[in-house]
Structures are given as structure tokens and as C-alpha cells.
Scaffold this active site. Structure first.
Site, PDB file in Angstrom:
ATOM      1  N   LYS A 203      -1.097  -1.563  -3.061  1.00  0.00           N
ATOM      2  CA  LYS A 203       0.426  -1.591  -3.978  1.00  0.00           C
ATOM      3  C   LYS A 203       1.269  -0.672  -3.625  1.00  0.00           C
ATOM      4  O   LYS A 203       1.142   0.673  -3.626  1.00  0.00           O
ATOM      5  CB  LYS A 203      -0.279  -1.439  -5.589  1.00  0.00           C
ATOM      6  CG  LYS A 203       1.017  -1.399  -6.371  1.00  0.00           C
ATOM      7  CD  LYS A 203       0.834  -1.392  -7.855  1.00  0.00           C
ATOM      8  CE  LYS A 203       1.642  -1.115  -8.894  1.00  0.00           C
ATOM      9  NZ  LYS A 203       1.308  -1.190 -10.148  1.00  0.00           N
ATOM     10  N   LYS A 257       0.360  -6.202  -3.282  1.00  0.00           N
ATOM     11  CA  LYS A 257       1.484  -6.178  -4.235  1.00  0.00           C
ATOM     12  C   LYS A 257       2.681  -5.503  -3.700  1.00  0.00           C
ATOM     13  O   LYS A 257       2.206  -4.360  -3.209  1.00  0.00           O
ATOM     14  CB  LYS A 257       1.127  -5.744  -5.446  1.00  0.00           C
ATOM     15  CG  LYS A 257       2.180  -5.914  -6.506  1.00  0.00           C
ATOM     16  CD  LYS A 257       1.545  -5.355  -7.714  1.00  0.00           C
ATOM     17  CE  LYS A 257       2.876  -5.133  -8.886  1.00  0.00           C
ATOM     18  NZ  LYS A 257       2.460  -4.414  -9.878  1.00  0.00           N
TER      19      LYS A 257
HETATM   20  C1  PBG Z   1       1.882  -1.222 -13.686  1.00  0.00           C
HETATM   21  C2  PBG Z   1       2.299  -2.412 -13.153  1.00  0.00           C
HETATM   22  C3  PBG Z   1       3.556  -2.723 -12.703  1.00  0.00           C
HETATM   23  C4  PBG Z   1       3.711  -4.227 -12.124  1.00  0.00           C
HETATM   24  C5  PBG Z   1       2.428  -4.758 -12.457  1.00  0.00           C
HETATM   25  N1  PBG Z   1       1.647  -3.563 -13.126  1.00  0.00           N
HETATM   26  C6  PBG Z   1       4.622  -2.100 -12.653  1.00  0.00           C
HETATM   27  C7  PBG Z   1       4.710  -0.919 -11.623  1.00  0.00           C
HETATM   28  O1  PBG Z   1       3.865  -0.536 -10.837  1.00  0.00           O
HETATM   29  O2  PBG Z   1       5.891  -0.025 -11.826  1.00  0.00           O
HETATM   30  C8  PBG Z   1       4.791  -4.831 -11.671  1.00  0.00           C
HETATM   31  C9  PBG Z   1       4.828  -6.267 -11.924  1.00  0.00           C
HETATM   32  C10 PBG Z   1       5.933  -6.836 -11.426  1.00  0.00           C
HETATM   33  O3  PBG Z   1       6.954  -6.502 -10.883  1.00  0.00           O
HETATM   34  O4  PBG Z   1       5.985  -8.105 -11.644  1.00  0.00           O
HETATM   35  N2  PBG Z   1       0.944  -1.401 -14.728  1.00  0.00           N
END
Ligand code: PBG
Length: 333
Positions: A203, A257
Site C-alpha cells: 500500500k 493499492k
Molecule cells: C485506511 C484506508 C485508506 C483507504 C482504504 N483504507 C486511506 C488511507 O490509507 O489514507 C483508501 C481507499 C480509497 O482511497 O479509496 N483505513
């Protein structure tokens, strides 16, 4: 005379001339069952409130979630993933650990309204903490930082609480070192040995999450997430190390991601770990950009969305988390 390319004997356009042939020689399939729909559930929410930066997506009250799940039940989706907006936030994100927390209640509603639908819960603290970071904070050599090891214990408790409330699968997204192992041990100790973990393994610290932070009200109140989420310019091998570690800790499914700007990472993970179920998160910014352009008549939303989802599948994703899941299920029907 044919030249060395084989033309005119070889004409690749023959494979494209008839729609039936194009269809026959396709190798990338996209089905509703590949898609996971993210839902935002708000404690004390009234009805459904559209998220300004994500047209067509809503913050749902528990009653609206019930209605939504009934509607989704017949679409053949792969599942839903739930995000909670608690009534109150604090420094430790205590709503996330409460059996009466918003996601715990949402899981109960989900399993009641659509018992056959896979219910995944996002396990993280950013939606629940007043500071908006993904774990507990501490001072470390004069710098405020997320306390990795102290957060691990809480993640285990959060996961068990979600499993008790009905979660079929746990998806830790906080990018803490050791999070998958801690969650696995906690789930097993509580008897949830058959509950799979889908780890947000690779991520990245991405600007494409911008609209989500409105949706989940989870923007960090100071600083950013670059000390825990990955650097977009880091060596792609680091993503492979993240995946390898999470698998060793017991992850059952792996996620990359965001998706579109990281298709190379998806492909490398697919090639390096062929047997591992791989998910891509088609994140909020990827959705909102298309929505905004489509609203101006600059782009065809349906065609762009389906092309993007096909690209993620082609790059190696077996499942895709996407805000288009519900629309796509209808488009593909
Ligand atoms: C954190 C989380 C995020 C997203 C999913 N889980 C945000 C982040 O890491 O700041 C982002 C998902 C998206 O942008 O659609 N709980």
C-alpha cells in the site's frame, strides 16, 4: 512478396474484424463476482448522504445499510468491505474496539440483510482516532510517530471484535510491520481459525486517496502517512518483500493499492507469487477523476471504468475493490 514480418499472409486484424472473433479470442474476463464494493457506514447518520468528492457514493446510516445490502444481495458481487465513521473519535480509536462500535453494528446488519454476501472489514485506526493516524502515537527521538508495536495488540483486538460481529474476512490496511502475524494469532486464539486475512500488503502513500479521506473522515490531522505507507518511488522489490513477509505471517490474500498507477506492481506480485489470490484497490481518486470528467462530458464513464477494471485483471488481479462494483455488476449483466 511477403516481407519478413509475414504480411500479407499474416493479418492480425482478422482477429478483430468480427465481434464474435474478438469475443472468442479474449483472455481477460471480468465478472461481478470479481468485484468488492466498499461501503461507508456512519454512526447516528441520517439516511444516505452523498459524498461530495465521490458522486454516486454515500455515507449510510445503519437503516440505509440494511436497504443497500438487500439491493446488493441479488447482484452476484464478490463481497462488500465496510468502513465505519464513529460517533466520537479519541486518541486511541476506542470505537474500533467496542462490540457496540459502528463497524461491529454494521457487520451485524450486513449479515442479517444479505447472509450470503461476503462481508469484509477494514481493520485500521485512522477512521477512529482524533489525530487521524493509523495507530497509537508516541514520541520517538523527538518526533511524533505511530507506535508500531503498541498498535499491533490493538489491531488484534479490533480484528477479533469484527470477527465476533460477523466479519467473514479481515482486511488490515494500516501498514504496520507485523500486523498480519498479530492479527492471525489473535484470531486463532479466539477460535477464528477459519477467518481469512486479506492484507493490504503493498500500500503506497498516495495522493489518489484524497476523496476517501472525505468519505471516511480519516485525514491525518498533522503530518502524513509516509512513515508507514510505501514510497511510490521505492524499488518495486520492496513491494515483493512486503508481500513475502505478509504471506509468511499468515496472509491468505494479498492486495496492491492503488491500482491504476501501480499495474507494474500488480504484475510483479502476480508473477512472483503465482498461486496467491491477488486483489487490487481501485481507489477513490481513480473513481473521482473519471466521475468529474464524465460530468463535464469529457469522457464516457462506463467505457472508461470497464476498461480500467479489465486492465487491473489483465495485470494479474483476481479481485478488485471498486466503487463501480454495483454499476459494473449491472453493466456486465
Ligand atoms: C485506511 C484506508 C485508506 C483507504 C482504504 N483504507 C486511506 C488511507 O490509507 O489514507 C483508501 C481507499 C480509497 O482511497 O479509496 N483505513
Amino acid at each position: 512478396m511477403p516481407d519478413s514480418s509475414g504480411f500479407p499472409t499474416t493479418r492480425l486484424r482478422r482477429l478483430r474484424y468480427l465481434p464474435q472473433v474478438r469475443q472468442l479470442v479474449r483472455s481477460t474476463r471480468l465478472a461481478p463476482s470479481d468485484l468488492i464494493y466498499p461501503l461507508f457506514v456512519k454512526a447516528g447518520g441520517r439516511g444516505r448522504e452523498e459524498i461530495a468528492s465521490m458522486p454516486g457514493q454515500f455515507q449510510l446510516s445503519l437503516e440505509e445499510l440494511d436497504r443497500e445490502m438487500t439491493e446488493l444481495a441479488g447482484l452476484g458481487l464478490g463481497g462488500v468491505i465496510l468502513f465505519g465513521l464513529p460517533a466520537a473519535k479519541d486518541a486511541t480509536g476506542s470505537d474500533a474496539l467496542s462490540d457496540q462500535g459502528i463497524v461491529q453494528q454494521a457487520l451485524a446488519v450486513t449479515k442479517r440483510a444479505a447472509p450470503g454476501m461476503l462481508a469484509i472489514s477494514d481493520v485500521c485506526f485512522c477512521e477512529y482516532t482524533s489525530h487521524g493516524h493509523c495507530g497509537l502515537l508516541h514520541e520517538h527521538h523527538g518526533q511524533t510517530d505511530v507506535d508500531n508495536d503498541a498498535t499491533l495488540e490493538l489491531l488484534g483486538r479490533q480484528a477479533v471484535s469484527h470477527a465476533r460481529a460477523g466479519a467473514d474476512m479481515i482486511a488490515p490496511s494500516g501498514m504496520m510491520d507485523g500486523m498480519v502475524g498479530s492479527i492471525r494469532r489473535a484470531l486463532d486464539a479466539a477460535g477464528f481459525t477459519q477467518t481469512p486475512i486479506m492484507s493490504y500488503a503493498a500500500k503506497y502513500a498516495s495522493a489518489f486517496y484524497g476523496p476517501f479521506r472525505d468519505a471516511a473522515d480519516s485525514a491525518p490531522q498533522f503530518g502524513d502517512r509516509r512513515s508507514y505507507q510505501m514510497d511510490p518511488a521505492s524499488d518495486p522489490g520492496q513491494a515483493l518483500r512486503e508481500v513475502e513477509l505478509d504471506l509468511a505471517e499468515g496472509a491468505d490474500l494479498i492486495m496492491v493499492k492503488p491500482a491504476l498507477a501501480y499495474l507494474d506492481i500488480l504484475r510483479s506480485v502476480r508473477d512472483r507469487f503465482p498461486g496467491v489470490p491477488l486483489a487490487a484497490y481501485n481507489v477513490s481518486g481513480e473513481y473521482s477523476m473519471v466521475k468529474a470528467a464524465a460530468a463535464r462530458g469529457w469522457i464516457d464513464e462506463r467505457a472508461t471504468a470497464l476498461e480500467s477494471l479489465v486492465a487491473m485483471r489483465r495485470a494479474g488481479a483476481s479481485a478488485i475493490l471498486t466503487y463501480w462494483a454495483k454499476d459494473a455488476a449491472r453493466w456486465l449483466a
